[in-house]
Design a protein around this motif. Structure first.
Motif, PDB file in Angstrom:
ATOM      1  N   ILE A  91       0.836  -1.207   0.000  1.00 50.97           N
ATOM      2  CA  ILE A  91       0.000   0.000   0.000  1.00 50.97           C
ATOM      3  C   ILE A  91       0.869   1.254   0.000  1.00 50.97           C
ATOM      4  O   ILE A  91       0.562   2.255  -0.659  1.00 50.97           O
ATOM      5  N   ILE A  92       1.996   1.207   0.732  1.00 57.46           N
ATOM      6  CA  ILE A  92       2.891   2.357   0.836  1.00 57.46           C
ATOM      7  C   ILE A  92       3.913   2.387  -0.291  1.00 57.46           C
ATOM      8  O   ILE A  92       4.152   3.439  -0.910  1.00 57.46           O
ATOM      9  N   THR A  93       4.528   1.261  -0.583  1.00 55.99           N
ATOM     10  CA  THR A  93       5.616   1.244  -1.570  1.00 55.99           C
ATOM     11  C   THR A  93       5.125   1.566  -2.980  1.00 55.99           C
ATOM     12  O   THR A  93       5.929   1.930  -3.848  1.00 55.99           O
ATOM     13  N   SER A  94       3.824   1.458  -3.215  1.00 53.47           N
ATOM     14  CA  SER A  94       3.277   1.801  -4.527  1.00 53.47           C
ATOM     15  C   SER A  94       3.081   3.303  -4.707  1.00 53.47           C
ATOM     16  O   SER A  94       2.789   3.770  -5.815  1.00 53.47           O
ATOM     17  N   LYS A  95       3.270   4.067  -3.627  1.00 59.74           N
ATOM     18  CA  LYS A  95       3.058   5.514  -3.680  1.00 59.74           C
ATOM     19  C   LYS A  95       4.288   6.226  -4.264  1.00 59.74           C
ATOM     20  O   LYS A  95       5.402   5.693  -4.256  1.00 59.74           O
ATOM     21  N   PRO A  96       4.122   7.474  -4.730  1.00 57.97           N
ATOM     22  CA  PRO A  96       5.266   8.239  -5.238  1.00 57.97           C
ATOM     23  C   PRO A  96       6.314   8.475  -4.153  1.00 57.97           C
ATOM     24  O   PRO A  96       5.995   8.542  -2.960  1.00 57.97           O
ATOM     25  N   LYS A  97       7.570   8.627  -4.577  1.00 56.45           N
ATOM     26  CA  LYS A  97       8.672   8.799  -3.632  1.00 56.45           C
ATOM     27  C   LYS A  97       8.468  10.024  -2.743  1.00 56.45           C
ATOM     28  O   LYS A  97       8.808  10.014  -1.559  1.00 56.45           O
ATOM     29  N   GLU A  98       7.900  11.081  -3.312  1.00 57.27           N
ATOM     30  CA  GLU A  98       7.682  12.298  -2.527  1.00 57.27           C
ATOM     31  C   GLU A  98       6.721  12.042  -1.377  1.00 57.27           C
ATOM     32  O   GLU A  98       6.902  12.554  -0.261  1.00 57.27           O
ATOM     33  N   PHE A  99       5.705  11.244  -1.624  1.00 50.86           N
ATOM     34  CA  PHE A  99       4.735  10.889  -0.583  1.00 50.86           C
ATOM     35  C   PHE A  99       5.415  10.085   0.514  1.00 50.86           C
ATOM     36  O   PHE A  99       5.219  10.353   1.711  1.00 50.86           O
ATOM     37  N   ILE A 100       6.217   9.115   0.119  1.00 58.34           N
ATOM     38  CA  ILE A 100       6.913   8.279   1.101  1.00 58.34           C
ATOM     39  C   ILE A 100       7.872   9.118   1.936  1.00 58.34           C
ATOM     40  O   ILE A 100       7.966   8.945   3.162  1.00 58.34           O
ATOM     41  N   ASN A 101       8.575  10.052   1.301  1.00 55.11           N
ATOM     42  CA  ASN A 101       9.518  10.909   2.031  1.00 55.11           C
ATOM     43  C   ASN A 101       8.807  11.757   3.080  1.00 55.11           C
ATOM     44  O   ASN A 101       9.347  11.989   4.181  1.00 55.11           O
ATOM     45  N   LYS A 102       7.579  12.194   2.785  1.00 51.35           N
ATOM     46  CA  LYS A 102       6.805  12.959   3.765  1.00 51.35           C
ATOM     47  C   LYS A 102       6.433  12.083   4.962  1.00 51.35           C
ATOM     48  O   LYS A 102       6.451  12.542   6.108  1.00 51.35           O
ATOM     49  N   LEU A 103       6.107  10.836   4.693  1.00 51.50           N
ATOM     50  CA  LEU A 103       5.803   9.911   5.785  1.00 51.50           C
ATOM     51  C   LEU A 103       7.035   9.685   6.655  1.00 51.50           C
ATOM     52  O   LEU A 103       6.949   9.674   7.885  1.00 51.50           O
ATOM     53  N   VAL A 104       8.172   9.471   6.016  1.00 51.47           N
ATOM     54  CA  VAL A 104       9.423   9.249   6.756  1.00 51.47           C
ATOM     55  C   VAL A 104       9.700  10.414   7.695  1.00 51.47           C
ATOM     56  O   VAL A 104      10.114  10.217   8.854  1.00 51.47           O
ATOM     57  N   ALA A 105       9.447  11.628   7.240  1.00 55.54           N
ATOM     58  CA  ALA A 105       9.727  12.824   8.038  1.00 55.54           C
ATOM     59  C   ALA A 105       8.903  12.866   9.323  1.00 55.54           C
ATOM     60  O   ALA A 105       9.286  13.556  10.282  1.00 55.54           O
ATOM     61  N   ASN A 106       7.792  12.138   9.370  1.00 53.03           N
ATOM     62  CA  ASN A 106       6.944  12.107  10.565  1.00 53.03           C
ATOM     63  C   ASN A 106       7.381  11.074  11.595  1.00 53.03           C
ATOM     64  O   ASN A 106       6.768  10.954  12.654  1.00 53.03           O
ATOM     65  N   HIS A 107       8.437  10.325  11.299  1.00 53.96           N
ATOM     66  CA  HIS A 107       8.926   9.268  12.190  1.00 53.96           C
ATOM     67  C   HIS A 107      10.313   9.641  12.695  1.00 53.96           C
ATOM     68  O   HIS A 107      11.267   9.669  11.922  1.00 53.96           O
ATOM     69  N   PRO A 108      10.468   9.956  13.987  1.00 48.06           N
ATOM     70  CA  PRO A 108      11.767  10.357  14.518  1.00 48.06           C
ATOM     71  C   PRO A 108      12.892   9.368  14.226  1.00 48.06           C
ATOM     72  O   PRO A 108      14.052   9.766  14.147  1.00 48.06           O
TER      73      PRO A 108
END
Length: 246
Positions: A190-207
């Motif tokens: 569900i996540i890995t199919s998303k654009p890289k920019e979307f994934i990078n925003k998610l990563v930024a929310n995880h310390p």
């Protein structure tokens, strides 16, 4: 092996966290039933089946009471009991409330919350007969916090957390432990199919600076399924890389 001789059902067990959990349960000695609508589950079950542990696929719509009852009955018929349920099946969703149809709302609630009740209810019936067991529900960081554009999913996951607590206090005296794991964003399809920019925003929310691997979440499920967590009842355990600690 932590689950030697145990019998487990994993819903949504064909990929992502479910698949990682199935593989870990098998490694730890359990007989595992994969419940999914994805027929690739049959291939996975065949790959994982080996003596003394066995893996079986049963095609199941977790929103259907009759399907779930057939799933549990077939599991008990084949293996003699049900010790563990991981109610993992779910879908993602992104919609603001004013843009979301009632039909789309209901679909998310049906799959992400009502199916948890259905599978828990029918598993509890079997566990009452056999003298106990462990139920693990798949919650989310959204069981604890809100987030833009996840209207129905946040409502469903909040419901999973309180359903977990309620069932836990109702059935602890019967030897049935009910808990949930609440993952941060995880590298599932569900996540890995998303654009890289979307994934990078998610990563930024995880310390921690990254998203979880499915195997990391599966390790938490194993803890709750095993006797290592014998005094853990009604807990919604965050496995979120610090997401909710901010």
């Amino acid at each position: 092996m932590k689950l030697k001789g145990k019998v487990a059902i994993v819903t949504g067990g064909t990929n992502g966290i479910g698949k990682a959990t199935v593989e870990l349960f098998i490694k730890e000695g359990a007989n595992v039933v994969i419940a999914d609508l994805d027929d690739n589950g049959a291939v996975l079950a065949k790959q994982l089946s080996s003596s003394p542990s066995d893996c079986l696929f049963i095609r199941t719509d977790v929103t259907s009471e009759s399907d779930v009852r057939d799933l549990v009955n077939e599991t008990v018929s084949k293996f003699g009991k049900l010790d563990i349920l991981f109610a993992n099946a779910g879908i993602g969703e992104a919609a603001m409330a004013h843009e979301m149809s009632i039909a789309d709302w209901q679909r998310v609630i049906d799959i992400n919350l009502s199916s948890v009740f259905i599978t828990n209810k029918i598993a509890i019936e079997a566990m009452l007969e056999s003298g106990g067991g462990s139920i693990i529900n798949n919650g989310s960081v959204l069981s604890f916090v809100g987030q833009p554009s996840v209207t129905a999913n946040a409502a469903a996951k909040g419901g999973v957390a309180n359903l977990t607590r309620t069932l836990a206090v109702n059935y602890a005296k019967n030897g049935i432990r009910v808990n949930s794991i609440c993952p941060g964003y995880t590298l599932t399809p569900i996540i890995t199919s998303k654009p890289k920019e979307f994934i990078n925003k998610l990563v930024a929310n995880h310390p921690i600076g990254r998203l979880a691997e499915p195997e990391e979440i599966a390790n938490a499920v194993l803890f709750l399924a095993s006797d290592d967590s014998s005094y853990v009842i009604g807990s919604n355990i965050l496995v979120d890389g610090g997401y909710t600690a901010q």
